[in-house]
Motif scaffolding. Structure first.
Motif, short mmCIF file in Angstrom:
data_model
loop_
_atom_site.label_atom_id
_atom_site.label_comp_id
_atom_site.label_asym_id
_atom_site.label_seq_id
_atom_site.Cartn_x
_atom_site.Cartn_y
_atom_site.Cartn_z
N PHE B 186 37.96 46.49 66.06
CA PHE B 186 39.05 46.74 65.13
C PHE B 186 38.63 47.65 63.99
O PHE B 186 39.41 48.45 63.50
N LYS B 187 37.38 47.54 63.60
CA LYS B 187 36.90 48.40 62.53
C LYS B 187 36.94 49.86 62.97
O LYS B 187 37.43 50.73 62.25
N ASP B 190 40.61 50.99 63.42
CA ASP B 190 41.26 51.20 62.13
C ASP B 190 40.78 52.48 61.46
O ASP B 190 41.54 53.15 60.78
N ARG B 191 39.50 52.78 61.65
CA ARG B 191 38.97 53.99 61.05
C ARG B 191 39.56 55.21 61.74
O ARG B 191 39.84 56.22 61.13
N THR B 262 24.09 51.17 63.49
CA THR B 262 24.78 49.93 63.18
C THR B 262 24.55 48.85 64.24
O THR B 262 25.00 47.73 64.07
N LEU B 366 30.93 58.36 59.56
CA LEU B 366 30.50 57.74 58.30
C LEU B 366 29.54 58.65 57.54
O LEU B 366 29.56 58.71 56.32
N TYR B 367 28.69 59.35 58.29
CA TYR B 367 27.71 60.22 57.63
C TYR B 367 28.39 61.44 57.01
O TYR B 367 27.87 62.04 56.09
N ARG B 369 31.20 61.42 55.50
CA ARG B 369 32.01 61.07 54.33
C ARG B 369 31.37 61.49 53.01
O ARG B 369 32.07 61.77 52.05
N LYS B 370 30.04 61.47 52.97
CA LYS B 370 29.42 61.70 51.67
C LYS B 370 29.57 63.15 51.21
O LYS B 370 29.31 63.45 50.04
N PHE B 372 32.30 64.61 50.93
CA PHE B 372 33.64 64.80 50.36
C PHE B 372 33.80 63.91 49.14
O PHE B 372 33.22 62.84 49.06
N GLY B 373 34.59 64.42 48.18
CA GLY B 373 34.78 63.68 46.94
C GLY B 373 35.80 62.57 47.06
O GLY B 373 35.68 61.53 46.44
N SER B 374 36.83 62.79 47.84
CA SER B 374 37.88 61.78 47.93
C SER B 374 38.47 61.75 49.32
O SER B 374 38.23 62.64 50.14
N ILE B 375 39.25 60.72 49.59
CA ILE B 375 39.79 60.52 50.93
C ILE B 375 40.75 61.64 51.36
O ILE B 375 40.69 62.10 52.49
N PRO B 376 41.64 62.09 50.48
CA PRO B 376 42.51 63.21 50.91
C PRO B 376 41.72 64.44 51.39
O PRO B 376 42.10 65.05 52.40
#
Lengths: 369, 415
Positions: B186-187, B190-191, B262, B366-367, B369-370, B372-376
């Motif tokens: 589910f994780k 959902d991602r 993970t 996940l790697y 993500r760092k 970028f400053g924000s989700i948008p």
């Protein structure tokens, strides 16, 4: 009460405060925070803490002028009889509403996760009965129990969070600003109600040994609670990632997931027992303080006898909403958004009133004499 | 007066003690039937699914040293139902005890049903259930799930919960199957950015499977003979947005498990081609992964670049071409060869995921993500699409920590 009651020490007071406010990390607050700002939710407690600091600072400063007087006495002294009465009544009503909704939330949690077939009313009634009994015993007893419990609560919380980190990924907290810096600021302001309970604790001043202890204890509890809530939200984010949005009660989902190796797989009951004790302490204190407020507003001296009837009233109010969704998504949201600004306004008004009346100067003169 | 008070207090205590048992949520072990496995299949009827339940008898094997009852350790029932949750009630028409999902260990889905777009809606019902724990495993079976449970007859571990627990735990440790708990499923779904791997299993052996490398099998292809159970757990089924889209064999699954930080793999045994001999004698090695990977990305350009460094520790277990590892030169040759081997395997595999599976097979996003400053901003970057264009470089950081027990050059046997 005719004999001189034993006063609360600083450690009992800090334990009560930590259990009362710290419990918020273990209900639906993390999920509500996540809904708005996603993976920056852990910053909100820190930010709201910083904002609420102003409110709390002003309040404590004002109260420090009046030695050994509780919040309501101070309000009536500063704002006059009529206005003071209205403000006190407003605080009383809003916290009455809050306690009904919060107890209902806890009943929902117990019903959903642990006692599925037991009727909600029975769980609710039992919870309220236990809290009323505890509150009737007096705050001194509650304080001792809180002090006994606080270490176990902290330990079990730390253990649960530590076990949760094994299945979590620190990268889930990135991108660091979540849905945007502006959104974080906005929510930081809106969520100051998280710490609203500290406002209530000012009612306990006459029961403490001294005003200095009260101030010192409040700051200790305040900082530790901010850290605790923020860290637990962060760990829940790292563990659940985007799924946190759909999970109502992350703490309970987490303790059902974690295990101590493959030989002790299902350990949620250990955490549940300590959690429920902490919850009982929380509501017992709330109930006691609210009864105290009620007694003060309507000039009832032996307010302890009011506690059972007040508990029954809150039980009835809490039973009105039909389902969980009404409670946590609608009512709680309204409450959250009104309680914070209102308390801040009251704190500022009190401080201004004290300033204009020259109370600070009086106190200074008194000290210098 | 005092006596009456004491008696009253004692009576009160007794009443309190009785209330401890509870009234509504009282459970009796005798009265419960624990579902260990659930199977999900297509139903012939419109809008229904076929649910199979594997029920364990809690009385069997609970008493140390035997002396228990002579009842069977398990029961299996299959029937058509609308969903998994309400099926609990329906099943009580057959099963005498109260059915609970409290100890559910594994959900097996047939490959056919997993590929159906309706599958995610059905499995999503699990989230709302109050009993199912998120550490339950999700597996995909080659045959119908109802058949799978019937065919599965463990010889040694007759108690089904122990069987599945051991089987899955050791499979994950060896890296042959992915750690596919519902929690991770589910994780990942959902991602929405990456693919999810679920363990692949079957209880039917293929008729005449070909012999392959030590881990290149899919479930059912391992040609073993003897007296044993036919169930095999190896390889993985690939899910994209909750629907199965492909399969990976044991080797690919292992490679992904090594890449994925993970999951918890302990150490794996595998064969590496021999650099010292032309003949196809490979070297057995034990791979240990103790540190996390380092992932660097350059996402600025039109074609994102991803650099993955995999730190590995290797034990050399055999030495078939009798090489003298005391000489530094030989050690260098072996090391260089292994590095090339690992890098090639991983790069080929990731390339295949880009072209065939169209997604990253583990939480690689996940790697990213760092950066970028924000989700948008991150959403605008559109990871699932960008990954397909990405230029991926894998660097193996291999440290050979052990060359086996014998350091001296072994004697060659003339033959």
């Amino acid at each position: 009460m005719n004999q001189q009651p034993i006063k609360l020490g600083i450690r009992e007071y800090v334990s009560i405060a930590v259990l009362m406010v710290g419990a918020k990390a273990m209900e639906d607050t993390p999920a509500m925070l996540f809904k708005q700002v996603h993976n920056a939710a852990w910053m909100i407690p820190i930010l709201s803490g910083a904002f609420f600091f102003i409110t709390l600072f002003l309040l404590l400063k004002t109260l420090s002028v009046f030695q050994d007087k509780n919040l309501f006495v101070v309000i009536q002294l500063l704002l006059g009889r009529f206005l003071g009465f209205i403000v006190c009544l407003l605080i009383f009503l809003i916290f009455s509403f809050a306690i009904s909704i919060d107890t209902r939330t806890y009943t929902n949690i117990i019903n959903t996760f642990y006692f599925n077939t037991t009727p909600k009313q029975v769980i609710y009634a039992l919870l309220m009965a236990v809290c009323a009994y505890g509150a009737k015993k007096g705050i001194q007893h509650v304080g001792s129990v809180a002090y006994l419990l606080v270490f176990y609560a902290a330990l079990s919380m730390a253990l649960a969070l530590f076990l949760s980190t094994q299945d979590s990924n620190i990268q889930a907290m990135l991108p660091i600003w979540g849905t945007g810096k502006l959104e974080i600021m906005r929510n930081g302001v809106l969520r100051i109600s998280t710490f609203a309970d500290f406002f209530l604790l000012a009612m306990l001043i006459p029961l403490l040994k001294s005003n200095k202890e009260f101030r010192k204890g409040t700051w200790i509890a305040y900082v530790s609670v901010i850290i605790q809530i923020s860290v637990s939200v962060l760990i829940f984010i790292c563990m659940f990632d985007n799924s946190l949005e759909g999970i109502g009660y992350p703490f309970h989902t987490a303790i059902r997931y974690i295990s101590l190796g493959s030989y002790i797989p299902n350990i949620e009951i250990v955490f549940f027992v300590i959690w429920i004790l902490a919850a009982i302490i929380r509501f017992t204190t709330l109930l006691y303080i609210i009864a105290m407020m009620f007694g003060h507003i309507f000039k009832i001296k032996d307010f302890e006898y009011l506690i059972p009837s007040l508990a029954a009233v809150y039980l009835l109010i809490g039973s009105i909403p039909e389902s969980t969704i009404d409670v946590s998504l609608k009512l709680k949201l309204y409450l959250t958004y009104t309680i914070g600004p209102m308390l801040t306004a009251i704190a500022i008004i009190l401080w201004l009133a004290a300033l204009l009346k020259g109370e600070f100067k009086h106190a200074k003169n008194k000290n210098s004499m | 007066m005092l006596k009456i008070r004491i008696v009253c207090k004692l009576l009160f205590l007794f009443i309190v003690v009785f209330s401890l048992t509870g009234c509504w949520d009282r459970n009796e072990l005798e009265d419960k039937s624990y579902v260990i496995g659930i199977g999900l299949d297509h139903s012939k009827h419109e809008g229904k699914i076929k649910v199979t339940m594997l029920l364990a008898n809690p009385e069997v094997g609970s008493i140390q040293g035997g002396g228990g009852s002579t009842e069977k350790p398990r029961e299996i029932i299959s029937f058509d139902a609308n969903d998994i949750i309400a099926a609990k009630g329906t099943a009580n028409a057959i099963i005498s005890r109260i059915i609970t999902y409290d100890l559910l260990k594994i959900i097996v889905v047939s490959e056919e049903f997993a590929k159906d777009s309706n599958f995610f809606n059905v499995i999503n019902g699990v989230i709302n259930d109050k009993e199912i724990r998120m550490n339950c495993y999700l597996a995909v079976s080659k045959e119908m799930a109802s058949e799978y449970f019937l065919k599965n007859h463990p010889r040694m571990e007759t108690r089904p919960h122990k069987y599945f627990q051991y089987m899955v735990d050791h499979g994950i440790e060896n890296g042959l199957i992915p750690d596919s708990t519902l929690f991770r499923f589910f994780k990942t779904t959902d991602r929405g950015a990456d693919l999810f791997l679920a363990m692949y299993t079957t209880a039917i052996r293929e008729k005449s499977p070909e012999i392959k490398g030590e881990d290149e099998y899919m479930a059912g292809q391992l040609n073993a003979t003897g007296e044993f159970d036919d169930t095999q757990f190896i390889g993985s089924a690939v899910f994209k947005n909750g629907v199965m889209i492909g399969k990976l064999n044991g080797r690919d699954t292992r490679a992904i498990n090594i890449l994925d930080d993970t999951t918890n793999i302990s150490d794996l045994l595998l064969d590496i081609p021999n650099p010292f001999s032309e003949q196809n004698q490979s070297i057995a090695a034990r791979i240990m992964k103790t540190e996390n990977n380092k992932v660097k990305m350059d996402l600025k350009g039109a074609r994102p670049k991803i650099f993955i460094t995999v730190p590995l520790k290797v034990d050399i277990m055999t030495n078939p071409s009798m090489v003298n590892f005391v000489q530094g030169k030989n050690r260098q040759i072996l090391k260089k060869h292994m590095i090339r081997h690992f890098e090639k395997i991983n790069e080929d595999l990731l390339k295949r995921t880009q072209t065939e599976l169209k997604g990253a097979p583990y939480p690689l996003s996940l790697y990213a993500r760092k950066y970028f400053g924000s989700i948008p901003e991150f959403n605008q970057f559109n990871w699932p699409k960008s990954y397909l264009k990405a230029d991926i470089k894998v660097k193996a950081d291999i440290e050979i920590v052990n060359y086996g027990k014998i350091v001296k050059k072994p004697r060659k046997v003339k033959g």
